[in-house]
Motif scaffolding. Structure first.
Motif, short mmCIF file in Angstrom:
data_model
loop_
_atom_site.label_atom_id
_atom_site.label_comp_id
_atom_site.label_asym_id
_atom_site.label_seq_id
_atom_site.Cartn_x
_atom_site.Cartn_y
_atom_site.Cartn_z
N UNK A 156 0.93 -1.25 -0.36
CA UNK A 156 0.06 -0.08 0.04
C UNK A 156 0.81 0.90 -0.45
N UNK A 157 0.52 2.41 -0.36
CA UNK A 157 0.75 3.68 -0.36
C UNK A 157 -0.46 4.52 0.24
N UNK A 158 -0.24 5.33 1.73
CA UNK A 158 -0.98 6.30 2.21
C UNK A 158 -0.42 7.69 0.92
N UNK A 159 -0.52 7.77 0.12
CA UNK A 159 -0.18 9.48 -0.21
C UNK A 159 0.96 9.44 -0.63
N UNK A 185 -3.03 -1.52 -2.52
CA UNK A 185 -3.76 -0.21 -2.44
C UNK A 185 -3.71 0.95 -2.39
N UNK A 186 -4.01 2.31 -2.94
CA UNK A 186 -3.36 2.98 -3.22
C UNK A 186 -4.10 4.55 -2.36
N UNK A 297 -9.68 13.17 -4.24
CA UNK A 297 -8.78 12.26 -3.30
C UNK A 297 -9.40 11.03 -3.60
N UNK A 298 -8.57 10.08 -3.91
CA UNK A 298 -9.52 8.57 -4.11
C UNK A 298 -8.63 7.72 -3.73
N UNK A 299 -8.89 6.25 -4.11
CA UNK A 299 -8.14 4.87 -3.42
C UNK A 299 -8.44 4.48 -4.21
N UNK A 300 -7.14 3.92 -4.81
CA UNK A 300 -7.50 2.96 -5.75
C UNK A 300 -7.12 1.50 -5.85
N UNK A 301 -7.72 0.39 -5.68
CA UNK A 301 -7.73 -1.05 -5.28
C UNK A 301 -7.13 -1.84 -6.64
#
Length: 327
Positions: A156-159, A185-186, A297-301
């Protein structure tokens, strides 16, 4: 034209203007977080954490900020959808707060960060919480990961992909170290493309976003038009790609940052000191872009094709799939 070539383009034409995207020195990321503005600001407001918080849409009172930060980290945990004991990579761990939150929920986390101070502070945080058996932190670069193929159940990355000067290479490395069937998860930002910017968009807003992104080592803020990161993920082989828009969930915190930064920014502007206060300037221009609907602001999975055997090793899809955490 590939997405990789697309975001390497140096020029974009808009409304008769030529907007030049300068090449960005990766060392600016380290310099950004070493600035006293960053150290003091993140410590006072967010307790050292370096990501946005999660709120229910329409929330007006943003406090306590720590609760919102933990909710965003819980959102990440739920999006990973991995069972206790799964091994995950935090690609840009900062001071380790996200990794520790996920470790307390049962995940084994390997954190890396490009900034030496972050890696050092993350190790201190892990020791302070006595979580050395669950979390490890070290200096590292997600463009060149020092891990074997198929090492992790999740990444994962958190920003942090916003700081990538070569997103395709970073995503390629993430794909390599992820086990077949593994999840990514990005938590990242994207924006409308230059061709979609309406004629009434203030020129100073466009120039301000480019200036802030360049000075803070955030090429992703320039490259990630809607769909670009998803395209990179698909090109590298990821499947089941989804995009979730959390813009309204981060709006309360962005509004707070804008309110705090606005008057100092006016003084900074009048004194010609903007290059020394990039985070303050970013809080003002970022919220202006959000208000106009130019920024998300998006969450990509997504997942890597294949399956994971019960012993944790990957195969070509014929082995047993390890049970995922439900709920």
């Amino acid at each position: 034209m590939s997405f990789q070539l697309r975001y390497r383009l140096a020029m974009t034409e808009k409304r008769g203007m030529i907007i030049k995207f300068p090449s960005i020195d990766p060392s600016r990321v380290t310099r950004l977080y070493n600035k006293w503005e960053a150290r003091i600001g993140f410590r006072i407001l967010l307790g050292g954490t370096r990501h946005f918080g999660y709120y229910e849409p329409g929330t007006l009172w943003p406090f306590p900020l720590s609760a919102a930060l933990r909710r965003m980290e819980d959102h990440l945990y739920n999006s990973l959808d991995l069972p206790p004991g799964a091994k995950v990579l935090d690609a840009g761990c900062g001071v380790g707060h996200v990794a520790l939150r996920l470790a307390h929920k049962g995940l084994r986390v390997q954190g890396i960060d490009l900034t030496p101070n972050h890696a050092f502070w993350a190790k201190q945080e892990v020791e302070r919480h006595r979580m050395q058996d669950m979390v490890h932190a070290q200096r590292g670069d997600y463009h060149h990961l020092d891990f074997d193929d198929q090492s992790f159940d999740g990444v994962y990355t958190m920003e942090t992909l916003e700081h990538s000067f070569d997103p395709a290479q970073a995503v390629r490395e993430i794909y390599r170290v992820l086990k077949p069937g593994g999840h990514i998860v990005f938590h990242e930002y994207d924006h409308i493309g230059a061709s979609m910017v309406p004629p009434d968009c203030p020129q100073d807003l466009v120039e301000g976003i480019i200036r802030v992104s360049t000075r803070s080592g955030m090429p992703g803020s320039l490259y990630f038009d809607y769909g670009v990161l998803e395209g990179i993920m698909a090109e590298q082989g990821f499947v089941d790609i989804t995009t979730r828009d959390l813009t309204e969930n981060v709006r309360p915190m962005m509004r707070l940052f804008y309110v705090i930064a606005f008057l100092p920014y006016l003084l900074i502007y009048l004194l010609g000191l903007r290059k020394w206060f990039v985070i303050t300037e970013g809080a003002v221009y970022g919220y202006r872009a959000l208000q106009r609907g130019y920024w998300r602001y998006v969450v990509l999975t997504a997942r890597k094709p294949g399956m994971i055997k019960d012993d944790g090793s990957g195969d070509d899809g014929e082995g047993l799939v390890r049970e995922r955490r439900s709920g």
